[in-house]
Structures are given as structure tokens and as C-alpha cells.
Design a protein around this motif. Structure first.
Motif: not given
Length: 253
Positions: A52-70
Motif C-alpha cells: 500500500v502506498h498513500t498520498r494526500i491530495a485534492d483531485v481538483s488541484v491539478e498540481t497536487k494530483i499530478a505530483t501524487a500520481i508521479d
């Protein structure tokens, strides 16, 4: 080809609760690595250890979700399966006269723009994989209506067409399948809170379990469903298929 031989490195948005949590558990139980993105974390997945790998991010904020997925792709050494589950219900019960522009906008930002951000930034990772897939969690509210759910219904209606449009573009260009699962009411904390009930036990209508939705998601992302693309799969116990013809009432249907 045996689906069990396909590497499963899965990203699930909204994976800390409700449907997303059930989806994450289902993939983990199947032996996959799972990256969970949510606004909060959960201890319920800790039993799965380093898968399991977790990241905290708001999908509506593009920079946050981009970083989380990377970051998740780096941790799992790739992503071959994406499940876009993050969503909110908005101002349930509000009529069009009572609903606010801010509330309506927020629902669209999370439920629609959030899916766009998630797919866009997962794509560079997905195109590297064989048999990659995207599954979006929609709703029967994309097909039918109930009072006081205007923004939610608008967002889920949009996802019906987003699924179709992405399925065409991504399959033709990259061989990536895109489908959605569209359940009627699901027994989740968000649904109970939104409807003001403590339990759905004894409800006068059928209720999906999160695990029901998770099983559909796993099937749609599996090699066994390789011919299924662009489908918005309704999981509503057949209610949307019912006619308004009054004689049906005489048939006790």
C-alpha cells in the motif's frame, strides 16, 4: 492469457473510505500493489504492509494530483490500472433556488475536473503498460433524476460522456480501455450522511454494498473483459429499465 499473470499496479483516488476503500481492498486481496490518493489517510489498509502506498491530495488541484500520481508510479515502478473514485455529493436536498454557485462549482471541480486531472496525469504512465485500463466510478444519477441533487446529477451525467470520449481516444491511440461503473445508492458513510440515516437496514429499496461495486471494477480492469470499452455499467438492480406504464403497478413490479 491468464489475468493473474498481468502485473497489477493500481492507483485509486478516493481510496480512504466508501467505494474507493472497498476497491483498494479488493485489488490488494488479489495481490496487487495499490496507490491510494485521498484528502485523508486510513489505517484500514495497514495490514497489507508495503503493498500500500498513500498520498494526500485534492483531485481538483491539478498540481497536487499530478505530483501524487508521479510519486505513486515511482514507488510501484509503474501504473497499469487507474480507478477514479474520488467524488462528493454537494448540497443534497437543495432545490435549484436554494443551491449556491459555489456549491455547484465545487461538485463539478471534484467529480468532473478531478477525473480529467487524474486521467491526464496517469496517462504518461499507463501508455507504457500492456492491457492498461481506466475505470471511473459514476452513478445511476448520470441517467435518472431525483429532487435536490442537481449538481451531483450534472456531474455524473458529464462522466457518462467523459467515459465514452476517453474510451475512443485512449483506445485508438494507446490501447487503453476506459469504462465506468454506475451504481444506484451504495451503503457508504457519505450516502448515510447525505440521506440522514444511520443505517440502510430495512430500506424499502435495494442498496449496493461497496464490495459489489469493487467486484465490477475488478472485472472491468481484467484481461477477461478486454473487449469491453466505453461502457457505463449500471448497477441499479434494473430500476432504470422500468417503464412508467401504470399497468406495471398491477404486476407488483
Amino acid at each position: 492469457m491468464d489475468d493473474t499473470k498481468i502485473s497489477r499496479r493500481v492507483v485509486v483516488t478516493g481510496g480512504a473510505s466508501g467505494i474507493g476503500l472497498a476497491v483498494a481492498k479488493a485489488y490488494l486481496d488479489s495481490g496487487a500493489q495499490v496507490g491510494v490518493v485521498d484528502l485523508t489517510s486510513t489505517d484500514e489498509l495497514s495490514v497489507y504492509g508495503n503493498r500500500v502506498h498513500t498520498r494526500i491530495a485534492d483531485v481538483s488541484v491539478e498540481t497536487k494530483i499530478a505530483t501524487a500520481i508521479d510519486e505513486l508510479s515511482q514507488a510501484m515502478e509503474g501504473v497499469d490500472t487507474l480507478v477514479a473514485c474520488a467524488g462528493i455529493d454537494g448540497e443534497l436536498g437543495a432545490s435549484v433556488a436554494e443551491a449556491t454557485s459555489a456549491g455547484f462549482r465545487r461538485v463539478l471541480e471534484v467529480n468532473v475536473l478531478g477525473v480529467f486531472h487524474t486521467v491526464k496525469h496517469a496517462l504518461p504512465h499507463l501508455i507504457k503498460e500492456e492491457h492498461a485500463s481506466v475505470t471511473i466510478i459514476g452513478s445511476d444519477s448520470g441517467f435518472v433524476s431525483a429532487p435536490g441533487m442537481l449538481a451531483y446529477e450534472a456531474s455524473k451525467g458529464a462522466l457518462v460522456q467523459v467515459t465514452k470520449a476517453l474510451s475512443l481516444e485512449l483506445y485508438v491511440q494507446h490501447g487503453i480501455r476506459v469504462n465506468s461503473v454506475c451504481p444506484s445508492i451504495v451503503d457508504t458513510p457519505m450516502a448515510r450522511k447525505g440521506l440522514g440515516v444511520e443505517s440502510f437496514e430495512g430500506a424499502p429499496y435495494p442498496v449496493n454494498r461497496p464490495e459489489d461495486v469493487a467486484r465490477s471494477v475488478l472485472f472491468l480492469s481484467s484481461f477477461q473483459s478486454r473487449g469491453i470499452n466505453g461502457v457505463n455499467l449500471l448497477s441499479d438492480f434494473g430500476f432504470s429499465a422500468r417503464s412508467s406504464f401504470v399497468a406495471l403497478e398491477d404486476l407488483s413490479l
